[in-house]
Design an enzyme around this catalytic site. Structure first.
Site, mmCIF file in Angstrom:
data_model
loop_
_atom_site.group_PDB
_atom_site.id
_atom_site.type_symbol
_atom_site.label_atom_id
_atom_site.label_comp_id
_atom_site.label_asym_id
_atom_site.label_seq_id
_atom_site.Cartn_x
_atom_site.Cartn_y
_atom_site.Cartn_z
ATOM 1 N N GLU A 197 -0.862 -72.534 36.862
ATOM 2 C CA GLU A 197 0.209 -73.283 36.203
ATOM 3 C C GLU A 197 1.107 -72.284 35.465
ATOM 4 O OE1 GLU A 197 -0.932 -76.922 34.439
ATOM 5 O OE2 GLU A 197 0.886 -77.115 33.235
ATOM 6 N N ARG A 198 2.392 -72.378 35.743
ATOM 7 C CA ARG A 198 3.366 -71.440 35.154
ATOM 8 C C ARG A 198 3.036 -69.999 35.533
ATOM 9 N NH1 ARG A 198 6.477 -75.654 34.826
ATOM 10 N NH2 ARG A 198 5.736 -77.200 33.346
ATOM 11 N N GLU A 323 -0.096 -83.905 26.176
ATOM 12 C CA GLU A 323 0.422 -83.978 27.539
ATOM 13 C C GLU A 323 -0.589 -84.611 28.498
ATOM 14 O OE1 GLU A 323 1.804 -79.961 28.395
ATOM 15 O OE2 GLU A 323 3.690 -80.363 27.374
ATOM 16 N N LYS A 397 1.024 -72.425 18.841
ATOM 17 C CA LYS A 397 2.134 -71.708 19.491
ATOM 18 C C LYS A 397 3.016 -71.087 18.408
ATOM 19 C CE LYS A 397 2.259 -74.212 23.821
ATOM 20 N NZ LYS A 397 3.020 -74.707 24.973
ATOM 21 N N ASP A 402 8.235 -74.778 22.188
ATOM 22 C CA ASP A 402 7.457 -74.394 23.368
ATOM 23 C C ASP A 402 7.973 -73.108 23.995
ATOM 24 O OD1 ASP A 402 5.643 -74.490 25.372
ATOM 25 O OD2 ASP A 402 6.422 -76.264 26.376
ATOM 26 N N GLU A 430 7.499 -68.332 31.366
ATOM 27 C CA GLU A 430 7.894 -69.684 31.765
ATOM 28 C C GLU A 430 9.366 -69.969 31.463
ATOM 29 O OE1 GLU A 430 5.492 -72.782 30.047
ATOM 30 O OE2 GLU A 430 6.730 -74.383 30.885
HETATM 31 C C1 GCV Z 1 -0.623 -75.769 30.374
HETATM 32 C C2 GCV Z 1 4.210 -76.328 28.382
HETATM 33 C C3 GCV Z 1 4.058 -75.975 29.832
HETATM 34 C C4 GCV Z 1 2.809 -76.608 30.427
HETATM 35 C C5 GCV Z 1 1.603 -76.139 29.604
HETATM 36 C C6 GCV Z 1 1.840 -76.571 28.159
HETATM 37 C C7 GCV Z 1 0.722 -76.105 27.241
HETATM 38 O O1 GCV Z 1 4.481 -77.677 28.241
HETATM 39 O O2 GCV Z 1 5.201 -76.375 30.528
HETATM 40 O O3 GCV Z 1 2.693 -76.206 31.764
HETATM 41 O O4 GCV Z 1 0.412 -76.676 30.098
HETATM 42 O O5 GCV Z 1 3.035 -76.004 27.700
HETATM 43 O O6 GCV Z 1 0.936 -75.142 26.532
HETATM 44 O O7 GCV Z 1 -0.329 -76.708 27.223
#
Ligand code: GCV
Length: 714
Positions: A197-198, A323, A397, A402, A430
């Site tokens: 992912e990413r 999410e 984060k 994000d 990303e």
């Molecule tokens: C792993 C963002 C990214 C998602 C990621 C999420 C996270 O939204 O687009 O791909 O998911 O961050 O940090 O959990």
């Protein structure tokens, strides 16, 4: 037994550990004192270096060598005690001439080495080391084997300088005890997100098509690269835990153990992302309620089995109630209840939980201006301060949104003095060009680490993280032959490790290290030009990227879903909470207490006042905190609209210049690296042009304000 150094396939780029980087060590005579798995790794590394460069390595327990040692790598406890009274022990920073002579003697007087550094014993810790130069001998001392490994890589970094004139003892200890990478790798290829992912560097380095990859040498080579920049922990699967990945905790645990075996020789512990719903989805329990006795017993027993199989297992990473991932909210519990459940199960074994604070409403009504995604982490977590067990790290984060190219520092970092915090960076690009654009992120991370949430004189983000917390980043590595897709993106991975070891390092100095190791400029036809050009291309590349993308901290404006390329309104009317509110009069998000969402009130003074004030808010964050008319005048003297036009044209011009400079390096760098970077720069240029044109056209059409310089705005 020395641990053989891994040999990945010949076409795999050596990144910052090419054989030439070991010339200074490998062409000399090294003596190693001490035992343990990581000491065996050290011996293996030096053996390989010597095989390529003609030097020798022996252990202190071997027969004396024919040649004097140039380099001594020693665990202090493994050195013989000197037969002298304590009062006679020479001062560590100024060993006596007799000791220097002894150290330099053909067979190295190890007792004298110990005596010269008696005050360091026990002070270096689990990973620290001291580097000293005595006459003709370079000495690396450590209390524990990991320190010796890090010490060796420091000598590699220094090259011949490590064998230069005598200098005072230098002690190196990591500022943060855990320096961790999270891999967002899926075991099964995900229908939308793929294997990683990413991920922008091919497939996963750990997994392929539902199984561990068979290329173990590649995983070991990765471990080696990570150790050489200071990383000591890796989470091996995505925080979005899907069905197959959930089973890594139980019936697929052997797969994790296999990776742990590959990473262990380089001092790296394995962590696992787990689903909070594991008791339900793996064991068929009726609930995953953190306060349920059967759930607690299940986690305790499952964790016991994990440690029985992987005794040095690091712990769990959890994305909960975020999410779409399951979490304690389903049971009317909060994040402290959830995190403590897992922490309790891990505590007997010294394991830790990384519990992510990336929790927000991703089903927001875009019409509702009172809900502010930036507020969410603070609103959820700050009230829980003091309730987390000691082995919980709330992983935050670094910015409140994000990983945008520019955000303020997350206010959560200043809001939880009674909680261990892990600050999270994103090495995978990303939102910063997806490893198709050159974007050296160390200046950005360095700014974040140096930021002082309580103002000048207060503690920095790095201080907060170092005080019982740690630093984590999302990895940018895949099975691509250059590891990171874009060869220059290797520098980001290297820099993350180095800044986690020492957040005070200057980004340009870290880049220098990386350049020297990776490109060996000293042996190129034009060392000065090679170094200078790489700096010119990379030093300011993050700001260049900022210039041609979303302006003044407003963020997003990317294509929804894959997040690459411009789409100004792409997220504007979606549920994701990522808006810019541009209209014909102005742009930006009002996050003030006076008239907006009140987000500025989550900061302590002075920043709560600085961000609240239109006059004092830093230009680069203006649109993050304020909605302003296009003719608002910035501190720079420019209006917002003219700033948008100017920076976009400037950013594009910088990419053109970057490409020209890179082309001038043809013949000075590996042709394969040159070709790959050229290809990526062509795409960066195309994309930067698109950004420039779309952003400028968009704001010109909205505002109707012409460019004072009369450039085409489409
Ligand atoms: C792993 C963002 C990214 C998602 C990621 C999420 C996270 O939204 O687009 O791909 O998911 O961050 O940090 O959990």
């Amino acid at each position: 037994m020395p641990v053989p150094t891994p040999e990945p396939a010949p076409d795999v780029h050596p990144a910052w550990l090419p054989p030439e980087a070991f010339r200074a060590v490998g062409s000399r005579h090294t003596l190693v004192a001490g035992d343990g798995k990581l000491v065996d790794t050290v011996v293996g590394e030096v053996e390989r270096a010597c095989a390529g460069h003609g030097g020798t390595v022996r252990r202190a327990t071997d027969e004396p060598g024919a040649r004097p040692a140039d380099l001594v790598l020693a665990l202090i406890p493994a050195l013989p005690e000197a037969d002298r009274r304590p009062g006679d022990a020479p001062d560590a920073t100024a060993a006596s001439g007799a000791d220097l002579a002894a150290v330099h003697a053909a067979h190295v007087d190890l007792a004298a080495v110990r005596a010269a550094h008696v005050d360091l014993a026990g002070a270096l810790g689990a990973e620290g080391f001291a580097l000293a130069r005595h006459g003709q001998v370079t000495v690396v001392l450590a209390d524990a084997p990991a320190g010796l490994l890090y010490g060796l890589f420091e000598v590699v970094r220094l090259g011949d300088t490590a064998f230069g004139p005598e200098c005072p003892v230098r002690v190196h200890r990591p500022a943060l005890s855990r320096r961790m990478l999270d891999h967002w790798d899926n075991v099964d290829e995900h229908p939308v997100m793929g294997q990683v992912e990413r991920g922008y560097a091919g497939g996963s380095i750990f997994w392929r098509d539902g199984r561990p990859r068979r290329d173990r040498a590649r995983v070991r080579a990765y471990a080696r690269l990570l150790a050489a920049c200071g990383v000591n922990a890796v989470a091996v699967n995505n925080v979005n835990v899907h069905a197959t990945e959930a089973r890594l905790l139980t019936d697929r645990l052997d797969d994790v153990a296999e990776i742990a075996d590959d990473l262990r020789p380089y001092g790296i512990r394995v962590h696992l992302s787990v689903t909070f719903a594991a008791p339900v989805v793996l064991a068929g329990l009726a609930t995953a309620d953190p306060l349920d006795e059967a759930v607690r017993t299940w986690w305790a027993e499952t964790t016991r089995r994990v440690y029985a199989r992987i005794p040095d297992f690091g712990g769990y990473v959890v994305k909960a109630d975020s999410e779409g991932q399951p979490g304690p909210f389903s049971y009317g519990r909060d994040h402290a209840d959830g995190a403590n459940l897992l922490a309790e199960a891990l505590a007997p074994y010294g394991g830790v939980v990384h519990w992510r604070a990336f929790v927000y409403n991703h089903r927001q009504d875009w019409r509702d201006r009172s809900t502010d995604r930036a507020r969410a982490a603070f609103d959820h977590f700050a009230p829980l301060d003091g309730r987390f067990r000691d082995n919980v790290f709330v992983q935050v984060k670094h910015g409140p949104m994000d990983f945008q190219v520019r955000e303020p520092v997350s206010p959560v970092i200043a809001a939880m003095p009674g909680t261990r915090l892990a600050v999270e960076f994103q090495v995978t690009q990303e939102y910063t060009g997806q490893q198709r654009h050159v974007c050296y992120l160390a200046p950005w991370w360095s700014e974040v680490l140096r930021y002082r949430p309580w103002g000048e004189g207060g503690r920095s983000v790095a201080d907060v993280a170092a005080d019982g917390g740690d630093l984590v980043a999302v990895s940018n590595v895949g099975d691509d032959r250059f590891w990171t897709g874009h060869p220059l993106a290797q520098a980001n991975l290297y820099a993350f490790g180095r800044l986690a070891w020492d957040p005070a390092l200057a980004p340009e100095a870290v880049l220098d290290e990386w350049i020297d190791l990776t490109f060996d400029p000293a042996r190129s036809a034009d060392p000065e030009m090679l170094r200078r050009t790489l700096h010119e291309v990379m030093d300011d590349s993050w700001r260049t990227y900022e210039r041609y993308t979303a302006p003044l901290g407003v963020g997003f404006m990317v294509r929804p879903g894959h997040h690459y390329g411009p789409d100004v309104d792409g997220y504007e009317y979606t549920p994701w909470g990522t808006y810019h509110f541009a209209d014909r009069d102005g742009v930006g998000v009002d996050r003030t207490r006076a008239t907006g969402t009140g987000f500025t009130g989550q900061y302590p003074p002075p920043w709560s006042q600085v961000y609240e004030s239109l006059d004092r808010c830093p230009d680069e964050l203006l649109l993050f905190f304020h909605h302003v008319p296009y003719d608002h005048v910035l501190h720079s003297g420019s209006t917002v609209i003219q700033h948008i036009y100017d920076t976009h044209f400037a950013g594009l011009a910088e990419v053109i210049e970057m490409s020209r400079r890179w082309e001038s390096l043809a013949g000075l760098v590996d042709p394969a690296v040159h070709a790959r970077v050229s290809e990526r720069l062509a795409e960066q240029l195309r994309c930067a042009q698109e950004w420039c044109d779309q952003i400028n056209a968009y704001f010109h059409r909205k505002s109707g304000v012409p460019d004072v310089r009369g450039r085409p705005l489409h």
